[in-house]
Scaffold this motif. Sequence first.
Motif, PDB file in Angstrom:
ATOM      1  N   MET A 150       0.824  -1.204   0.000  1.00  0.00           N
ATOM      2  CA  MET A 150       0.000   0.000   0.000  1.00  0.00           C
ATOM      3  C   MET A 150       0.860   1.257   0.000  1.00  0.00           C
ATOM      4  O   MET A 150       2.055   1.219   0.268  1.00  0.00           O
ATOM      5  CB  MET A 150      -0.964   0.013   1.186  1.00  0.00           C
ATOM      6  N   GLU A 151       0.221   2.367  -0.305  1.00  0.00           N
ATOM      7  CA  GLU A 151       0.885   3.660  -0.252  1.00  0.00           C
ATOM      8  C   GLU A 151       0.701   4.217   1.163  1.00  0.00           C
ATOM      9  O   GLU A 151      -0.426   4.442   1.591  1.00  0.00           O
ATOM     10  CB  GLU A 151       0.269   4.598  -1.284  1.00  0.00           C
ATOM     11  N   TYR A 152       1.797   4.379   1.866  1.00  0.00           N
ATOM     12  CA  TYR A 152       1.768   4.931   3.221  1.00  0.00           C
ATOM     13  C   TYR A 152       2.051   6.425   3.141  1.00  0.00           C
ATOM     14  O   TYR A 152       2.767   6.882   2.251  1.00  0.00           O
ATOM     15  CB  TYR A 152       2.838   4.273   4.094  1.00  0.00           C
ATOM     16  N   GLN A 153       1.523   7.163   4.106  1.00  0.00           N
ATOM     17  CA  GLN A 153       1.754   8.600   4.147  1.00  0.00           C
ATOM     18  C   GLN A 153       2.462   8.947   5.452  1.00  0.00           C
ATOM     19  O   GLN A 153       2.016   8.561   6.535  1.00  0.00           O
ATOM     20  CB  GLN A 153       0.436   9.353   4.033  1.00  0.00           C
ATOM     21  N   TYR A 154       3.562   9.680   5.339  1.00  0.00           N
ATOM     22  CA  TYR A 154       4.306  10.094   6.522  1.00  0.00           C
ATOM     23  C   TYR A 154       3.422  10.973   7.402  1.00  0.00           C
ATOM     24  O   TYR A 154       2.672  11.807   6.919  1.00  0.00           O
ATOM     25  CB  TYR A 154       5.576  10.859   6.120  1.00  0.00           C
ATOM     26  N   GLY A 155       3.491  10.718   8.716  1.00  0.00           N
ATOM     27  CA  GLY A 155       2.707  11.484   9.677  1.00  0.00           C
ATOM     28  C   GLY A 155       1.354  10.863  10.006  1.00  0.00           C
ATOM     29  O   GLY A 155       0.630  11.389  10.831  1.00  0.00           O
ATOM     30  N   ARG A 156       1.047   9.738   9.388  1.00  0.00           N
ATOM     31  CA  ARG A 156      -0.219   9.056   9.666  1.00  0.00           C
ATOM     32  C   ARG A 156       0.033   7.774  10.446  1.00  0.00           C
ATOM     33  O   ARG A 156       1.116   7.201  10.384  1.00  0.00           O
ATOM     34  CB  ARG A 156      -0.956   8.730   8.373  1.00  0.00           C
ATOM     35  N   TYR A 157      -1.005   7.337  11.146  1.00  0.00           N
ATOM     36  CA  TYR A 157      -0.928   6.130  11.959  1.00  0.00           C
ATOM     37  C   TYR A 157      -1.555   4.957  11.215  1.00  0.00           C
ATOM     38  O   TYR A 157      -2.567   5.118  10.521  1.00  0.00           O
ATOM     39  CB  TYR A 157      -1.652   6.342  13.289  1.00  0.00           C
ATOM     40  N   TYR A 158      -0.957   3.777  11.415  1.00  0.00           N
ATOM     41  CA  TYR A 158      -1.406   2.559  10.734  1.00  0.00           C
ATOM     42  C   TYR A 158      -1.564   1.426  11.728  1.00  0.00           C
ATOM     43  O   TYR A 158      -0.745   1.279  12.642  1.00  0.00           O
ATOM     44  CB  TYR A 158      -0.406   2.165   9.638  1.00  0.00           C
TER      45      TYR A 158
END
Length: 163
Positions: free
Chosen positions: A114-122
């Motif tokens: 998947m495409e992860y975004q910096y600053g977000r929680y997973y």
Amino acid sequence: MAEMLALAKDKLRAQGMADAAALAQRAVSGEVGNAELLAGKSKIPTWRPRSFLTPETPVGKPYQWEDIVYKLLQQHDASSQPDWTPDKVPALWAAVSPEESGTRADPIPAVRGMEYQYGRYYLDPEDSKIYLCKRTGEMDGGKVILQYLPHELIGQYFEAAQP
């Protein structure tokens, strides 16, 4: 009666194909958000080894693989590469994630590719823990496609969220 039933089935099949084509076209143009794309999952074709070099397979077109929706990132020919499944080739495919806010209270479910975004929680599905996507030198909001789950990249792309 059998003819009417056959005609009705043909009409439904044609409508389903038209709906699927319309959804794919809107996904390619960027008109469809992830939530709408996932809601229309039943209209999205299943991935199979084939050529993705045709005008019918533009970048951004969605396909399903193992109950996950992926978007085509790069046209390629997988007709003789049955192991080039979307979950295995992150340079060619990106998993579509739900549009959770990505906050500590509402983390995004992580999947390989998947495409992860910096600053977000997973939320990592393997250990059920929450991780913050963070990398030295990268600004919040930047994106990266990763073939790994957060717990596999602690210290590189993720840090464990503080309780």
